[in-house]
Design a protein around this motif. Structure first.
Motif, short mmCIF file in Angstrom:
data_model
loop_
_atom_site.label_atom_id
_atom_site.label_comp_id
_atom_site.label_asym_id
_atom_site.label_seq_id
_atom_site.Cartn_x
_atom_site.Cartn_y
_atom_site.Cartn_z
N PRO A 179 69.36 68.13 20.66
CA PRO A 179 68.71 68.32 19.07
C PRO A 179 67.78 67.28 18.64
CG PRO A 179 71.15 68.90 19.12
CD PRO A 179 70.91 68.60 20.69
N ARG A 180 68.18 65.84 19.15
CA ARG A 180 67.45 65.02 18.89
C ARG A 180 66.17 64.76 19.46
NH1 ARG A 180 67.56 60.80 22.34
NH2 ARG A 180 69.27 61.12 24.20
N THR A 181 65.84 65.43 20.46
CA THR A 181 64.58 65.31 21.22
C THR A 181 63.73 66.52 20.90
OG1 THR A 181 65.54 66.34 23.21
CG2 THR A 181 65.52 63.94 23.04
N SER A 182 64.14 67.48 20.37
CA SER A 182 63.34 68.82 20.31
C SER A 182 62.07 68.76 19.70
CB SER A 182 64.07 69.77 19.34
OG SER A 182 64.44 69.33 17.91
N SER A 183 61.68 67.90 18.71
CA SER A 183 60.43 67.50 18.06
C SER A 183 59.49 66.96 19.31
CB SER A 183 60.62 66.90 16.72
OG SER A 183 59.21 66.77 16.22
N GLN A 184 60.04 66.07 19.73
CA GLN A 184 59.14 65.14 20.80
C GLN A 184 58.79 66.15 22.00
OE1 GLN A 184 62.03 64.04 19.21
NE2 GLN A 184 62.19 62.01 19.40
N TRP A 185 59.90 67.04 22.41
CA TRP A 185 59.29 68.13 23.34
C TRP A 185 58.42 69.06 22.87
CZ3 TRP A 185 59.78 67.23 28.37
CH2 TRP A 185 60.79 66.54 28.75
N LEU A 186 58.62 69.26 21.53
CA LEU A 186 57.40 70.37 21.10
C LEU A 186 55.79 69.62 21.15
CD1 LEU A 186 56.63 73.09 19.48
CD2 LEU A 186 56.87 71.65 17.29
N ASP A 187 56.05 68.43 20.77
CA ASP A 187 54.59 67.51 21.10
C ASP A 187 54.03 67.60 22.39
OD1 ASP A 187 54.63 66.95 18.14
OD2 ASP A 187 55.64 65.21 18.42
N HIS A 188 55.13 67.18 23.32
CA HIS A 188 54.90 67.32 24.72
C HIS A 188 53.88 68.45 25.20
CE1 HIS A 188 55.20 66.95 29.04
NE2 HIS A 188 55.82 68.29 28.97
N ASN A 232 69.10 72.86 21.52
CA ASN A 232 68.19 73.50 20.67
C ASN A 232 67.20 73.95 21.51
OD1 ASN A 232 69.42 72.13 18.55
ND2 ASN A 232 67.38 71.41 17.65
N VAL A 233 66.26 75.12 21.02
CA VAL A 233 65.47 75.64 21.64
C VAL A 233 64.04 75.37 21.29
CG1 VAL A 233 64.48 78.20 22.21
CG2 VAL A 233 67.04 77.56 22.17
N VAL A 234 63.31 75.16 22.38
CA VAL A 234 61.61 74.95 22.00
C VAL A 234 60.95 76.15 22.70
CG1 VAL A 234 59.65 73.73 22.36
CG2 VAL A 234 61.88 72.45 21.61
N SER A 235 60.35 76.96 21.96
CA SER A 235 59.60 78.15 22.51
C SER A 235 58.27 78.30 22.65
CB SER A 235 60.04 79.76 21.95
OG SER A 235 59.50 79.62 20.50
N VAL A 236 57.60 78.65 23.68
CA VAL A 236 56.17 78.80 23.74
C VAL A 236 55.66 80.18 24.24
CG1 VAL A 236 54.20 77.99 25.00
CG2 VAL A 236 55.96 76.30 24.90
N SER A 237 55.03 80.95 23.24
CA SER A 237 54.98 82.31 23.58
C SER A 237 53.34 82.59 23.50
CB SER A 237 55.62 83.06 22.49
OG SER A 237 55.27 84.38 22.70
N GLY A 238 52.78 83.04 24.58
CA GLY A 238 51.30 83.46 24.64
C GLY A 238 50.81 84.91 24.89
N ASN A 239 49.61 85.06 24.36
CA ASN A 239 49.12 86.42 24.42
C ASN A 239 48.05 86.31 25.71
OD1 ASN A 239 47.60 88.80 24.43
ND2 ASN A 239 47.98 89.03 22.25
#
Length: 457
Positions: free
Chosen positions: A213-222, A305-312
């Motif tokens: 949970p504490r690293t989810s925002s940093q991973w989103l930026d990555h 926590n979940v970081v999702s990346v969804s593309g078309n």
């Protein structure tokens, strides 16, 4: 199963039975455009691009098919469009699964009998009609029969997220219960069009990243940096690709942050990929709150926590085609001013790398040489267009124009001189410069060119 009745069934049944209980499908927000109306100054370019795509075998001809493609939905692709999509999916897969050591591929079914009642379901039209034809049924009985038919029919996916969530626990065991790690997948999904309530097919890409949970925002930026860099890597005009933070008032309860990767089409900005910090709600719902399933190696029981990346990927294809189209003016050999359309697709994405044609000379012998070269290219996995098989005589100028519109990197001309000395002419799509090369060098030249373009782009 009859899919041509799919749109009518899902609309009518969801309206009369499921709508009061069903939440809106939030997964579509990532694929909607931010501007849907084309300004007048961009209409000509849009028409030119779509006509070129139909003329040069990227999509099947027809207004309805072109409109599907323009909206970023799966359409009927031609041979070049299919190859472009394959190249794009391959590059996406390599970029995601090879970017970090702990990203793994998964493959989940596109339909299931176990998905929730509020999902999108495929029903045989014959069974549906049989129920409607029973005039003796009351309204309540009709609803019960339709509901029973729906619940016994397979539900099709509207995104790839749920499949990855269901694979979380087995994958956690595989990585010895250590975070972070990710699951990647590509495939077709059914999503609402936003126009008539009907559903359309979309070729989707998905990365679901599990972290603390504490690293989810940093991973989103990555992953935002990673994805934006990837889109720009293959672009002729990288500045047309950008990212934007989703405003807080557009976030849903389960999301803390969201970012969209956008492309600036002639009609406005459209979303290519959407990234979300989703928190732990999705995992808790998938596993009914049984926290022991993801207890870490050290005994820590916090929910990942979940970081999702969804593309078309369909819209991504249109973005690269739009980005690569150039309309140039120049003089031909007779000093006549002409307009030249060129698809300057990145060498790695270009569906055809080389076209083989013949000039003056003994036709049978020249075709034999072309056959030998074509076989070499196929063995080296270099896609080639057998232009020498054309029986209709065409000028070299018209051939070059055709191949430029197809995005072909190089045109190789085999002539009588090739039979005598082994020399052939090679024309570069981007520079239009012709150079003489020995036939024994052409395969290595193309392989090195494509490899270098991939490495240094």
């Amino acid at each position: 199963m009859v899919l041509n009745a799919f749109n009518m069934l899902t609309w009518s049944v969801r309206r009369c039975i499921l709508s009061p209980r069903s939440a809106p499908m939030k997964s579509m927000r990532g694929s909607r455009g931010l501007c849907s109306k084309a300004p007048n100054d961009g209409l000509d370019r849009v028409r030119t691009l779509l006509q070129l795509c139909a003329d040069r075998y990227f999509i099947s001809p027809g207004e309805s098919n072109a409109e599907l493609f323009r909206r970023g939905w799966s359409c009927i692709y031609g041979p070049l469009g299919l190859e472009l999509r394959r190249n794009l999916l391959q590059q996406w897969w390599h970029s995601v699964t090879r970017s970090r050591a702990r990203v793994f591929g998964v493959n989940t079914p596109s339909s299931s009998l176990e998905r929730g009642a509020g999902g999108v379901r495929v029903v045989e039209s014959e069974h549906f009609q049989q129920i409607l034809d029973q005039s003796e049924l009351s309204r309540e009985q009709l609803i019960q029969e339709l509901n029973r038919l729906l619940l016994s029919s397979p539900s099709v996916r509207t995104s790839l997220l749920q499949g990855a969530l269901e694979q979380f626990v087995p994958s956690l065991e595989m990585v010895s219960k250590k975070l972070p790690f990710g699951l990647a997948e590509t495939g077709l999904c059914f999503q609402p069009s936003g126009v008539s309530g009907c559903f359309v097919e979309v070729t989707q890409t998905s990365l679901v990243w599990f972290c603390s949970p504490r690293t989810s925002s940093q991973w989103l930026d990555h992953w935002v940096r990673h994805r934006l860099k990837w889109w720009r890597k293959f672009a002729l005009s990288p500045s047309d690709f950008s990212s934007i933070e989703v405003p807080e008032n557009e976030l849903e309860e389960t999301e803390s942050r969201g970012v969209k990767i956008l492309y600036n089409f002639p009609w406005g900005l459209e979303s290519l990929e959407t990234l979300w910090c989703r928190g732990d709600t999705d995992l808790l719902q998938t596993y009914k709150g049984v926290r022991t399933k993801w207890q870490s190696r050290g005994g820590q029981k916090s929910v990942p926590n979940v970081v999702s990346v969804s593309g078309n990927i369909d819209r991504g294809m249109l973005a690269f085609l739009s980005n690569s189209l150039q309309e140039l003016r120049g003089e031909d050999g007779k000093k006549k001013l002409q307009q030249r359309k060129v698809l300057k697709l990145h060498p790695v994405l270009a569906p055809v790398k080389v076209a083989l044609d013949i000039g003056k000379g003994a036709t049978v012998e020249l075709r034999q040489v072309c056959e030998g070269l074509l076989q070499e290219f196929l063995e080296a996995k270099i896609s080639a267009w057998p232009g020498y098989l054309e029986t209709q005589p065409t000028s070299l100028q018209h051939l070059n124009a055709k191949y430029d519109e197809m995005g072909v990197l190089f045109t190789v001309l085999i002539s009588e001189n090739t039979l005598e000395s082994g020399l052939l002419q090679v024309r570069n799509r981007d520079t239009t410069i012709r150079e003489t090369m020995h036939i024994s060098e052409i395969k290595n030249f193309l392989s090195k060119y494509i490899s270098a373009a991939d490495k240094f782009s």
